[in-house]
Write an enzyme that holds these catalytic residues in place. Structure first.
Site, PDB file in Angstrom:
ATOM      1  N   TYR A  59     -12.515  46.668 -69.953  1.00 27.67           N
ATOM      2  CA  TYR A  59     -11.451  47.686 -69.261  1.00 27.67           C
ATOM      3  C   TYR A  59     -11.493  48.986 -69.811  1.00 27.67           C
ATOM      4  CZ  TYR A  59      -9.567  43.594 -67.209  1.00 27.67           C
ATOM      5  OH  TYR A  59      -9.357  42.529 -66.428  1.00 27.67           O
ATOM      6  N   PRO A  72      -6.205  44.720 -59.431  1.00 27.17           N
ATOM      7  CA  PRO A  72      -6.032  43.805 -58.302  1.00 27.17           C
ATOM      8  C   PRO A  72      -4.835  44.104 -57.654  1.00 27.17           C
ATOM      9  CG  PRO A  72      -5.485  42.979 -60.430  1.00 27.17           C
ATOM     10  CD  PRO A  72      -6.065  44.286 -60.774  1.00 27.17           C
ATOM     11  N   HIS A 297      -5.044  46.198 -64.781  1.00 30.04           N
ATOM     12  CA  HIS A 297      -5.500  44.814 -65.252  1.00 30.04           C
ATOM     13  C   HIS A 297      -5.529  44.798 -66.551  1.00 30.04           C
ATOM     14  CE1 HIS A 297      -6.702  40.967 -64.756  1.00 30.04           C
ATOM     15  NE2 HIS A 297      -7.457  40.935 -63.688  1.00 30.04           N
ATOM     16  N   SER A 413      -9.172  30.817 -68.606  1.00 31.53           N
ATOM     17  CA  SER A 413      -8.159  31.188 -69.691  1.00 31.53           C
ATOM     18  C   SER A 413      -8.457  30.634 -70.946  1.00 31.53           C
ATOM     19  CB  SER A 413      -6.828  30.692 -69.131  1.00 31.53           C
ATOM     20  OG  SER A 413      -5.890  30.882 -70.094  1.00 31.53           O
ATOM     21  N   SER A 513     -12.517  34.314 -58.727  1.00 30.63           N
ATOM     22  CA  SER A 513     -11.334  33.856 -59.632  1.00 30.63           C
ATOM     23  C   SER A 513     -10.422  33.237 -58.619  1.00 30.63           C
ATOM     24  CB  SER A 513     -10.657  35.054 -60.146  1.00 30.63           C
ATOM     25  OG  SER A 513      -9.677  34.738 -60.977  1.00 30.63           O
ATOM     26  N   GLN A 514     -10.009  32.025 -59.134  1.00 27.59           N
ATOM     27  CA  GLN A 514      -9.062  31.068 -58.507  1.00 27.59           C
ATOM     28  C   GLN A 514      -7.641  31.567 -59.144  1.00 27.59           C
ATOM     29  OE1 GLN A 514      -7.626  26.700 -57.863  1.00 27.59           O
ATOM     30  NE2 GLN A 514      -8.077  27.287 -60.052  1.00 27.59           N
TER      31      GLN A 514
END
Length: 609
Positions: A59, A72, A297, A413, A513-514
């Site tokens: 980032y 997002p 984010h 994660s 991404s889920q």
């Protein structure tokens, strides 16, 4: 693991060159061993050796504009507001919910999250929750700074309300008493009235936050030369959150248009200037019922955003609005409009920011698609992991469109570790390539039993990669650590990291991404490279929701074409399962749906993700 992950994605000649570079790097007494020792030393003295490296790389070092590229959005169900007052009541109720949730955070009353699915029951680091409302991304010329205010600070007893591109300060505590919901509604009504006063209207300074990070940092340096601007910026930078009261967009309201309005506001001609993109939590309430959250984010992942927004949605529907109560403070001071001093130079900067945002708006190709043939229940009945299955279907769709697989990012994660954020699951495995070829190039020459075997091999490979990533055994963070520590000790950048294969392997043409939800809403984000796709998916019992983005400027991509290929592949995979699915020996591992929702939503900005 690195060589295995790239061998089938590059030409043989390039692979052999990379292989010799990697072997040299890893030889006994070589550069790799030295850097590994330095990394181990660092790990002894830090809570999490990769966190700062990762945050900068993912980032803070990134220079692209935040809208679309990094921030997002979570899109709420469309609200049916009868009139303008209804939308303000919704906003007041939402702000009340935010204050309730923040109270849980400040008093450390949030229950600890535990991992689900694979290796269930492990407690997860909660630090991201404590950065929802007390952080701010400050632009820098070369690197941004994540500013973290002390939790519960009295400096943070206000929110910013954006209305008609104007910014207003709403104090949440007056005479040491917190505002009740009716007070909040009253203040919102005053803000709307003040915003309609054209004589006092200020230029649309929120546009500057939509620009590239270096451009915004340069503009901010110009702004703060004046004390009026300095004070307005200081108030915004310390707020709890931003609430954006949007006018009707004039767009036909569907899933895709709502998602676009969340990601970029439709540009400066619509709601794109009615935002402050640096603030991590920004709630949008549109008069036409278009509502949601836009997030900066860097402080937290998607699962934390989901937990917060689901709490708010349940609060909104489950707790009655307390509008009817008497005001708690008899004479509420009017909200303050933030003032700005402008010059011809600043006007020029605003115009340039507006034009660049408009280009981004025109370029984004978004398609939000609900696949309704089946959902995750069907996949579970096959004893397969829904996430692994969907990842394989995305690879099949990409291969159908492009005749090759590419470096793919799926967030996993690592909150099992203190300050853990995410690592990457590289979903374009050799096993998946073998399966997608079986469904395309070799379709007619292979039996269904061979195809289902290859599907199981792909599912198992994906599951194993996932387990490795969530338990800290992924390769991306480790390679990043070795790369960054080489620079800390002033070593010439090792060849493994300048090699074209490594550079290409970090250009995530498919960024996925889920982000599963238990209430009706969905997440979306943009691609992380100009010729790539962003794909966020939300598996539900009887349907699968996909938000697919790409850029019109690339001749290699089309969101609609990708969705069509995805649909076809999902139907073919179902038909294959129905005709011949007999779980393979390693099926037991795959059948436990790996729960990576805990890390969902790290829209891979690295590289840019």
């Amino acid at each position: 693991m690195y060589l295995t992950s790239i061998k089938h994605l590059v030409k043989e000649e390039q692979y052999q060159k990379t292989k010799s570079i990697v072997e040299k790097f890893g030889e006994p007494g070589g550069t790799g061993e030295l850097l590994q020792e330095k990394l181990l030393e660092k790990s002894i003295n830090t809570h999490n050796w990769v966190y700062d490296y990762w945050l900068d790389d993912m980032y803070l070092n990134q220079r692209l504009a935040l809208p679309v590229n990094s921030n997002p959005a979570m899109v709420f169900p469309k609200q049916d507001f009868r009139d303008h007052k209804d939308s303000l009541k919704f906003a007041a109720h939402l702000i009340t919910g935010v204050l309730e949730y923040k109270k849980h955070i400040d008093t450390r009353a949030l229950p600890v999250d535990f991992s689900r699915g694979q290796l269930a029951g492990t407690p997860l680091c909660m630090k991201q929750y404590y950065r929802l409302f007390n952080t701010y991304r400050l632009p820098g010329l070369k690197r941004d700074t994540l500013v973290i205010h002390e939790t519960g600070s009295t400096e943070q007893e206000h929110i910013i309300v954006a209305c008609k591109n104007q910014f207003f300060v709403m104090d949440l505590v007056v005479k040491e008493k917190p505002l009740r919901e009716m007070d909040i509604l009253s203040q919102l009504e005053k803000i709307v009235k003040m915003a309609e006063n054209t004589e006092e209207r200020q230029p649309p300074f929120g546009l500057l936050t939509s620009d590239g990070r270096t451009e915004w940092a340069q503009a901010r340096d110009v702004l703060i030369k004046d004390s009026v601007n300095r004070e307005s910026l200081a108030v915004i930078e310390k707020c709890l959150c931003v609430v954006c009261l949007d006018d009707p967009s004039g767009m036909e309201v569907g899933d895709t248009s709502r998602a676009l309005l969340m990601l970029h506001g439709g540009g400066h001609e619509k709601m794109g200037a009615n935002r402050w993109y640096d603030k991590p939590m920004q709630f949008v309430v549109g008069e036409d019922g278009v509502c949601g959250t836009v997030c900066e984010h860097s402080p937290f992942e998607g699962i934390v955003l989901v937990a917060c927004t689901e709490y708010l949605m349940k609060f909104m529907t489950g707790s009655p609005s307390k509008i009817g109560r008497a005001t708690s403070v008899s004479e509420l001071p009017a909200p303050r409009r933030l003032l700005w001093k402008t010059t011809p130079h600043i006007q020029g900067l605003l115009k340039a920011s507006a034009e660049r945002l408009q280009r981004l708006v025109r370029d984004l190709d978004m398609d939000v698609h609900k696949f309704e043939v089946y959902g995750k229940e069907f996949i579970k009945k096959q004893k397969m992991s829904p996430d692994a299955y969907i990842q394989v279907s995305l690879q099949l769709a990409f291969y159908r469109c492009n005749g090759r697989l590419v470096s793919t990012y799926e967030s996993a994660s690592i909150r099992r570790f203190h300050e853990g954020r995410v690592d990457n699951i590289r979903s374009a495995t050799p096993e998946t390539l073998a399966f997608v070829k079986a469904m395309t190039d070799e379709k007619t020459s292979l039996s269904d039993s061979e195809k289902i075997k290859r599907l199981w091999d792909a599912i198992n490979a994906q599951t194993n990669s996932t387990i490795a990533a969530i338990t800290g055994m992924g390769i991306d963070n480790h390679l990043l650590g070795l790369r960054e520590i080489s620079q800390e000790i002033h070593m010439e950048m090792p060849e493994i990291f300048t090699d074209e294969t490594y550079v290409a392997s970090n250009q995530f043409i498919l960024s996925t991404s889920q982000v599963p939800t238990t209430v009706e809403m969905f997440c979306c984000y943009g691609p992380v490279v100009p010729n790539g796709y962003g794909c966020c998916y939300n598996p539900q019992a009887d349907h699968l929701l996909f938000s697919v983005t790409s850029f019109h400027g690339s001749t290699e991509t089309s969101s609609a074409v990708f969705i069509k290929a995805l649909d076809e592949g999902l139907v073919e995979m179902r038909d294959l399962c129905k005709t011949s699915n007999k779980p393979q020996s390693n099926a037991a591992a795959a059948s436990k749906a790996v729960e990576k929702s805990q890390g969902a939503g790290s829209n891979s900005s690295s590289h840019r993700e």
